[in-house]
Structures are given as C-alpha cells and as structure tokens.
Design an enzyme around this catalytic site. Structure first.
Site, short mmCIF file in Angstrom:
data_model
loop_
_atom_site.label_atom_id
_atom_site.label_comp_id
_atom_site.label_asym_id
_atom_site.label_seq_id
_atom_site.Cartn_x
_atom_site.Cartn_y
_atom_site.Cartn_z
N GLU A 299 0.82 -1.21 0.00
CA GLU A 299 0.00 0.00 0.00
C GLU A 299 0.86 1.27 0.00
O GLU A 299 0.62 2.22 0.74
CB GLU A 299 -0.95 -0.02 1.20
CG GLU A 299 -1.91 -1.20 1.16
CD GLU A 299 -2.91 -1.20 2.29
OE1 GLU A 299 -4.08 -1.55 2.05
OE2 GLU A 299 -2.53 -0.86 3.42
N ASP A 372 -8.21 -8.92 3.61
CA ASP A 372 -7.98 -7.79 4.50
C ASP A 372 -9.02 -7.72 5.61
O ASP A 372 -9.88 -6.85 5.59
CB ASP A 372 -7.99 -6.48 3.71
CG ASP A 372 -7.54 -5.28 4.53
OD1 ASP A 372 -7.04 -5.48 5.64
OD2 ASP A 372 -7.71 -4.15 4.06
N GLU A 400 -12.75 -2.36 11.56
CA GLU A 400 -12.72 -1.60 10.31
C GLU A 400 -13.80 -2.05 9.34
O GLU A 400 -14.39 -1.23 8.64
CB GLU A 400 -11.33 -1.76 9.67
CG GLU A 400 -11.19 -1.12 8.31
CD GLU A 400 -9.82 -1.36 7.70
OE1 GLU A 400 -9.61 -0.92 6.54
OE2 GLU A 400 -8.96 -2.00 8.35
#
Length: 709
Positions: A299, A372, A400
C-alpha cells in the site's frame, strides 16, 4: 413554594425523553474499568473475601513486577471489601502469599489453597511476571463468583508473544480507530505521564498481553529520532512492571528519509551499519526493547523490492541490527496494483519461496485471511505452507470492516473460526492454532498480534461490547485452543452481571452477533464491498478507483449473468495454495460451503445452492436474515432492562438502534445494486428496496472516523 417536591426522576422525566439521565454515581459505570470492575460486594460476600484475603504477603526484596501484583490485589480487595488490606512479609491466616517457583514455566503460574498450618492462598509464578499473571487470574476467578478461599488453578501461555499493534499516528489520529484519539499524548511525553497509560498496562497484563507496538505500521520515520525515543522510553518504563515489552513500527526507508543516507538498500553496508547503530541507541534508552514491526512494499510503503531485494533480505538486515536482543515482526500483508495476479494469491506467492530463508529472530506476521480482515474469510493459505518459518497470527480487534464501534460484533467467534480451521499441512488436525502456538512445526518462536481498538473514549473502545474483543484476543493469545463462548461468559461475569438469566442472554447475543453482521453485509462469501476509503456502509458499485484491487467490483464481478470471484482451477486457481483436501473440496461449488461459495466461484444467479434456493433467492434470504437478527439483538437487549446498570444499558440501546438501521441500509443498497445488474424480480415475500441505486450511491460521509493522519 412547593413544600412537597417531586422526586428527582420525575423532575428529569422530560429531559430523559431527549437524552439518558443517570442517577448520581452512574459515572462509575462509564466503562473505564473494563473487566477490572472491583465493585463493593454485599456484606456476606465482602466478609468472606476479607477473611480469605486479609493480607498480601510479598518477598522481602520484591521486584517491580511483584509490587505491581501486590498493588492490583490491594486495589481490588480494598474496593470489594471496603476496608484496608495489609501488605506485609509475614504469613498469617487469610493471607495471599506471592512467590516465585522456578519449576514453573517462566510466564506460568499456580494458584493453590494451601494450609501448611495456616489457611493461605499461594500464588506462585515461574517468574515475577508469572506471579503477576497469577494474581490477575485469582482476581478473575473472584470476579466470576468463585470462592476466594478455594480457588486453585494452573496455567501457562501457549503463545510466546501476545502482541497489540496500535495503528496510532504521531498526530494522535488512529488509522481504523473508532474510540477517539490515540491514548499516547506524544506532545506532552516524556514529561507528562497520563494515569491512563498505567491503567492500559494493567488491563493488557490482566489478559496476558506481553508486547505492544505503539505506532502505526504505516509508519513515520520521526519515531526513530532521539527526542521520540525519549517519549517511547517513558511508556516503556510504565509498561515494564506489567511484563509488557515495547516495539516500534519502523519505516524501511528511514535512513534515507531522515537525511542520513542516500539509500535504504538492505544489502548496502552503510544502511546495515545505520540500523545497527540505531538499534544500539534504542537499547541504550530501553534495555528491554522488543524490536521492530515492519510493513514493507505494501500500500505504498517503501521496502526491499524498491532495490530489487526480497522480503528476507529486508527482514534479515533488521534482524542483524537487533541481534539476540529483539525480534523483527515482518508483515506479510503485501500486494501490488502492478501485479495482475489475484490479490488473494500475492502474499503466498511472495513469501512461500522464502520459507527457511529468514533469520532466527524474524517472525512473519500473517493476517487471518488473504484479503484484509473481512467479516468472513477462509484462513490464509500461508498457514501450514511455510514449515521452516515461524508465523504470527494477526487479527483486527478494531472493527474496520464490521460496523466500526457502532455495531455489536463479538469477534471471539471470528478468531476461533480461523484458529480452528484445519490446514491439513501435516494431515487432519493441523489447525491454524497449532501454527500460531508453534507446535505444528516445532518452532520456539510463536506470536499472535491484534490491531488494537483503544482510544481516549472513557470506555476505551468506543462501545461497551467492543471491550470484549480486546479481552477475547488476549485470552485466545494466551491459549489459541480456548472456547470463544467460555471467554464471552468470563467477560460478561466480570463486566456486567452475575444474574444467570442475564448472563446467558448476553452471551447468546455475543455468540450470534458476528454472524448477523456477515449476513447483512457479505453473505455467501461476498467480500470487500465497502464504500471507498472510510469503509463505512455498502459500496458494491465502486469501480473507479485507480488501483483495481481497491474496487469492490474487482471482488464481486457481478453482471447480468452471475456473481462471484472464480478462484477455482478454471479461474485464478487460488485454491491450489491450500492443501489437497481443501483444494479439491473448494474447487467444486457443490462441495464448497455456502459461506465461502462466492469467494471461490463465479456462479449464475440461477445456481441452486445447498438450501435448494437459487443463488439470488439465497442471497436475498441471507440479507433478510441478517436484518432480522440485528433487530433481534435490539429486542433481546430490551429484555435486560433492569438487569444492567442504567447508563450502560442506555448507551448500548442507542448503538443497537443504529445497527438495526444500518443493517437495513446494507441490505437494501446491496440488493438494489445487484438487482439492477441481474434484472431479476424480488423473491416471493421479500420486500423491494425503497430507494434507487442512485439514491444509495449519493449517500456521502465526509468525516467518517478512522481515516487516520
């Protein structure tokens, strides 16, 4: 003047209809005490506890950790009994004797109700830290209703490094944090030491956490400068009595970005020398420094690939700098927008070939699933596939992808599901838990890491129930073979109530909660369908992001004919990364469990699922069931009014209302979008979404929490 005043609740009734109003003293139930809730006992129970624990006996030359154990017992006993407790070196009836027994495992403990001429409780650890864990275990048993005079137990951690990763930035924002700012007030450190740091250490140690990384894995290089090392040292000094070693997330390009060198090439002698000197500088300030956590070539983060090197080159360079003093936790969360390979496969492809090439003090840190931290994923194929390399099991405690802190989702069931998954690496029974604890391949190093969910909110985690996820992580890191249900019951007894019916009801809600979230967000193996960036709410229509693997459309691949990501041999063949029994089963939709169906297969809308329903019917039914279950959580909680203190009852009720509304939003927006693609009628009895896809797409959140700095 009215000489017969109305009672306070009556006077406040109009206000209470607007916002909850609490009786005096309710501030104690703000959640700050977590599961260390040492409330005054009733007279009979207090007397029994005072008789069984009238004094705390410590060695004549106690270590700082032994004093921490004594301090915790003193705090708890004085609070629960309502009277002073003596701390002494002299044994007498009713004493709790703290001792070290070298025959025990270093972090293990044994609690025994011994007589030896005197009625005492003996808490012995293999070290002073083991004794500290034993003291917390004794208190846990008392808080759960155990007879304080008869508690006997013995335990030792199955995982060596039990690790909280904070994604906290140096400006006090938190990436994927939903409980306010970072608790680390870097601006005031090292001079101002908030009491919260100590209470954090107490809570972490009480569940066996022994390591903490205090800064974001997407790190800034400044954390390695001398003035920041001094700040970190102040935290390390607070954590040390509680057996917690401090780690730092290190930016791989730090020597270059800080202006010391023109390169960060891990094979460059000057770079190696710089990191060795930096490690020495840190150890001079923090002698028990744990080591580095590294996110590299992921990332946008720099890493060894920038110089044509591999992950072993990068990790081993840092391992050499630390030497035998510390560990490198090298994260395997790597994927590239320039790599056309299925994102599910990329980490395995990158790391599998490096098995056995990492230095002895390197642990490769692997997420529970290959994408993820999704609401549900099959276990990561790296588990069981790298027998020569210690692998850490990494999970996200912060939610998240599970509704932030506003949705009730007990993650103990998620962790347990992944830990109990069979890799078949050495035949049946080769579960992920045996990889995490090192026993499958005989590794001395073992680790579990959890992305922390704490912030400055008074309840620490953004909601009262999210505290259970912190607790569950710690307990499963201590023993990855433990039961999520048993852990939930422990937490409820310590946190909310001892009323048997209420305990059963709350545990039942917790055990059902995460599955409800999966159903109304990502049924049948759908995944990564969240709106852009903030990951709040549905965004299955998103297909315009620069990186293809950040687009939900990349994962569902829905069109008029079907939906799902084909990872079978006819597609990306990600199934081949798993052991033969799983690869065979998951290659065929008929033998793939429904909860992973669209993870591994692209199927027509008319495909008949195991339930007999078409895929479209089954999908809509799952969404509807998830919404019904979210409604059910709120209704089940309503029945607990009066069994829970008013403050925490009201605060939880408000969040469950939000969850129920957002569950319906997830269901309606997702169905509206997929129905626009497939052109199908709603299944019989299922309500059509009230808005159009464009109306759902137009919902925007400018300042959603958790974006970080």
């Amino acid at each position: 003047m009215n000489r017969n005043p109305t009672s306070l609740p009556d006077v406040l009734a109009p206000l209470a209809r607007i916002v909850p109003v609490y009786a005096p003293g309710a501030e104690r139930e703000d959640g700050y005490d977590l599961w260390l809730r040492y409330r005054r006992l009733g007279d009979g129970a207090a007397a029994a506890l005072a008789k069984a624990a009238s004094r705390i006996v410590i060695p004549r030359t106690p270590s700082i950790a032994m004093l921490a154990a004594a301090a915790e017992l003193h705090l708890a006993l004085a609070s629960m009994c309502g009277e002073a407790v003596t701390v002494t070196h002299d044994v007498a009836d009713g004493a709790i004797v703290l001792a070290v027994d070298p025959s025990l495992a270093r972090e293990g403990y044994r609690i025994s109700a011994a007589t030896e001429g005197k009625r005492v409780t003996r808490i012995a650890g293999g070290s002073d830290i083991g004794t500290l864990y034993g003291a917390f275990a004794w208190l846990r048993a008392v808080l759960m209703g155990g007879d304080p005079a008869a508690i006997e137990a013995a335990s030792a951690p199955k995982v060596g490094l039990r690790f909280l990763n904070h994604w906290d930035n140096l400006d006090r924002t938190i990436e994927r944090g939903y409980a306010g700012q970072s608790i680390w007030d870097w601006w005031k450190l090292p001079d101002v030491k908030d009491r919260r740091y100590l209470d954090y250490a107490r809570a972490a140690a009480s569940i066996g956490i022994n390591a903490v990384s205090v800064n974001n894995v997407s790190s800034r290089p400044e954390i390695l400068l001398p003035d920041w090392i001094a700040k970190v040292r102040a935290l390390a000094d607070i954590f040390r009595p509680y057996g917690i070693r401090i780690f730092l997330a290190a930016r791989f390009s730090a020597p270059k970005e800080l202006g010391f060198l023109g390169t960060a090439d891990p094979l460059d002698p000057a770079v190696r020398a710089w990191w060795k000197a930096k490690a020495g500088e840190i150890y001079a300030a923090i002698p028990d420094f744990g080591g580095f956590v590294v996110k590299a070539n992921s990332e946008g983060q720099p890493g060894p690939h920038d110089y044509g090197r591999d992950h072993a080159d990068g990790a081993n360079m840092l391992a050499e700098a630390l030497g035998s003093r510390g560990l490198v936790m090298w994260r395997a969360f790597v994927y590239s927008q320039h790599d056309p390979e299925d994102r599910h496969k990329q980490a395995y492809t990158d790391f599998k070939r490096l098995d056995g090439k990492f230095a002895p003090n390197v642990i490769v840190q692997v997420k529970n699933g290959a994408i993820d931290f999704q609401p549900r994923e099959p276990f990561h194929p790296m588990f069981g596939a790298m027998p020569a390399t210690p692998l850490a099991f990494e999970v996200q405690i912060t939610k998240e992808y599970l509704g932030f802190a506003t949705h009730l989702a007990y993650l103990g069931t998620m962790y347990e599901e992944a830990l109990q998954a069979d890799t078949f690496a050495q035949g049946p029974g080769s579960i992920v838990a045996k990889v995490a604890d090192g026993s499958l391949h005989g590794h001395q190093l073992s680790a579990m890491a959890g992305v922390a969910n704490v912030g400055v909110d008074r309840n620490w985690c953004g909601s009262h129930f999210d505290q259970a996820n912190w607790y569950a992580f710690g307990r499963l890191a201590w023993d990855p073979h433990a039961s999520a249900r048993d852990i939930a019951r422990e937490w409820v007894l310590q946190t909310f109530t001892h009323d048997p019916a209420a305990v059963d009801a709350i545990v039942g809600m917790m055990m059902d909660s995460r599955e409800a979230v999966v159903r109304y967000m990502m049924p049948l193996g759908l995944h990564h369908l969240f709106d852009t960036g903030h990951h709040h709410g549905p965004g299955p229509w998103v297909d315009n992001l620069a990186r293809p693997e950040w687009n939900p459309a990349y994962y569902h691949r829905a069109d008029r004919n079907g939906i799902g990501f084909d990872r079978s041999p006819s597609g990306s063949n990600a199934v081949a990364q798993y052991a033969a029994p799983l690869a065979h089963a998951w290659s065929d939709p008929a033998t793939t469990p429904d909860n992973f169906l669209l993870w591994f297969h692209h199927l027509p809308w008319t495909y008949r699922t195991a339930s007999g329903k078409t895929l479209w019917e089954a999908m809509v039914a799952a969404y509807d069931q998830g919404v019904a279950e979210a409604h059910g959580l709120a209704e089940r909680w309503k029945k607990l009014e009066g069994a829970i203190d008013p403050r925490r009852y009201a605060e939880t009720s408000q969040l469950l209302t939000v969850q129920e509304r957002e569950a319906k939003w997830w269901r309606d927006a997702s169905i509206a979008y997929f129905r626009e693609l497939n052109g199908l009628e709603m299944p019989r009895g299922a309500a059509a979404p009230p808005l159009t896809v464009e109306q759902y797409r137009s919902i925007v959140f400018h300042y959603a929490p958790g974006r970080g700095g």
